[in-house]
Design an enzyme around this catalytic site. Structure first.
Site, PDB file in Angstrom:
ATOM      1  N   CYS A   1       0.830  -1.204   0.000  1.00  0.00           N
ATOM      2  CA  CYS A   1       0.000   0.000   0.000  1.00  0.00           C
ATOM      3  C   CYS A   1       0.864   1.254   0.000  1.00  0.00           C
ATOM      4  O   CYS A   1       0.588   2.206  -0.726  1.00  0.00           O
ATOM      5  CB  CYS A   1      -0.934  -0.013   1.210  1.00  0.00           C
TER       6      CYS A   1
ATOM      7  N   CYS B   1      -6.712  -3.752   6.700  1.00  0.00           N
ATOM      8  CA  CYS B   1      -7.938  -2.957   6.620  1.00  0.00           C
ATOM      9  C   CYS B   1      -9.027  -3.615   5.778  1.00  0.00           C
ATOM     10  O   CYS B   1     -10.212  -3.382   6.016  1.00  0.00           O
ATOM     11  CB  CYS B   1      -7.618  -1.563   6.093  1.00  0.00           C
TER      12      CYS B   1
END
Length: 358
Positions: free
Chosen positions: A101, A197
């Protein structure tokens, strides 16, 4: 400078944005929408992609007094992070989605878009320090060792780091929270995000099972003797001891650990802890956070293989594209797919994706 403040909705990014304003920069707050349907991601404070987070980021921007926008990065996040997570597990490796990410979204995609819009840099609440040294601008560990995030930032190359600002690197987390309260930021006491997440309830195995399906296969020892069956090799990780569900008792009651995951034969290999020992690590796709070390020469340094792991003394070499490290002491339970980060004292030298251990 004209900068983008990446605002996750947490206390760190809010204080980082406020400090950037105080430093005289022209700051615009941006929250990244990483899902086309945020409700399918974790709600509350456990993730960093929720609707609540976007509201918290907007409130913080209002208090700081900066413009605020939401950038849709859902497609980039799915292709660069979620799909990579799935494909790596299917291939028998254990990826770190936070590394991907940072590499693919929070800096590559965001910095590219920011520069295209005329901005000079991206400000984040990461805990790391950028310094001007004899080697140029280099990245170093944060002042707060408990919050140091240089490991997950080591996937950034020199050009990306030149466009990054980390205002919190010289501050301990407790001081950041106190500062947030003084500034009147609503998120001052908000818990830190943790876990992955995009995985509901933190149940990685269940999430993978829903997407990759059931693929029954054998669990064997190092001699190939069958000890049990699994419902999907991808749900296991190297070094795992619990939840093996073996049908053959361990000899002498000696615990067994996952040693290897073989996706082609759909086999999980288990053995004793001693068999988990690793002293040699090889990493591919090297990324250099500053000057690249000389090729083919042995260098002394420290290797770190987990976000909050201990740095390990090592001797490493590189050919520019790969890194090989020989550890001074054995390490137990290291999976391919993880990040190998090399340090020179507290300076981040570079990183690579682990593709082999011995």
């Amino acid at each position: 400078m004209k900068v983008i403040a990446a605002m996750s909705g947490g206390v760190d990014s809010a204080v980082a944005a406020a400090r950037a304003v105080e430093q005289g920069h022209e700051v615009v707050g941006v929250h990244l929408a990483l899902s086309s349907n945020p409700q399918k991601y974790r709600s509350g404070a456990r993730g960093c992609c929720t609707i609540e987070d976007s509201h918290d980021a907007r409130r913080a921007a209002d208090v700081i007094g900066i413009p605020f926008y939401i950038w849709d990065m859902a497609e980039e996040f799915h292709d660069g992070v979620v799909e990579n997570f799935l494909s790596e597990y299917a291939a028998g490796r254990t990826p770190n989605p936070c590394l991907r990410c940072n590499e693919k979204i929070k800096f590559a995609a965001v910095l590219d878009r920011a520069k295209a819009l005329g901005f000079d840099a991206v400000v984040t609440g990461h805990y790391a320090q950028m310094r001007e040294t004899d080697l140029g601008r280099t990245m170093h560990r944060a002042e707060d060792p408990l919050k140091d995030q240089s490991y997950v930032l080591a996937v950034l190359n020199k050009d990306q780091l030149d466009g990054a600002m980390f205002p919190l690197g010289d501050t301990h987390k407790e001081e950041v929270r106190k500062e947030a309260k003084r500034r009147g930021l609503y998120v001052a006491n908000k818990p830190d995000s943790h876990d992955i997440c995009f995985v509901p309830s933190g149940n990685n195995a269940g999430w993978l099972h829903d997407r990759l399906g059931t693929a029954t296969g054998p669990i064997v020892d190092e001699d190939g003797n069958k000890l049990g069956e699994h419902q999907g090799a991808y749900t296991y990780t190297i070094g795992q001891r619990r939840g093996l569900n073996l049908t053959v008792p361990a000899d002498g009651g000696v615990p067994r650990y996952v040693l290897k995951i073989e996706p082609v034969s759909n086999t999980v290999v288990v053995g004793t802890k001693e068999s988990l020992a690793v002293t040699s690590i090889s990493g591919e796709k090297a990324i250099w956070c500053g000057p690249m070390p000389a090729n083919g020469i042995a260098h002394r340094g420290y290797a770190q293989v987990r976000a909050h792991g201990q740095p390990l003394s090592c001797t490493y070499t590189t050919d520019g594209a790969t890194i090989s490290a020989i550890l001074d002491e054995p390490l137990f339970g290291l999976a391919t797919g993880q990040g190998l980060v090399i340090y020179d004292e507290d300076r981040v030298v570079g990183s690579a994706t682990i593709d082999a251990t011995a």
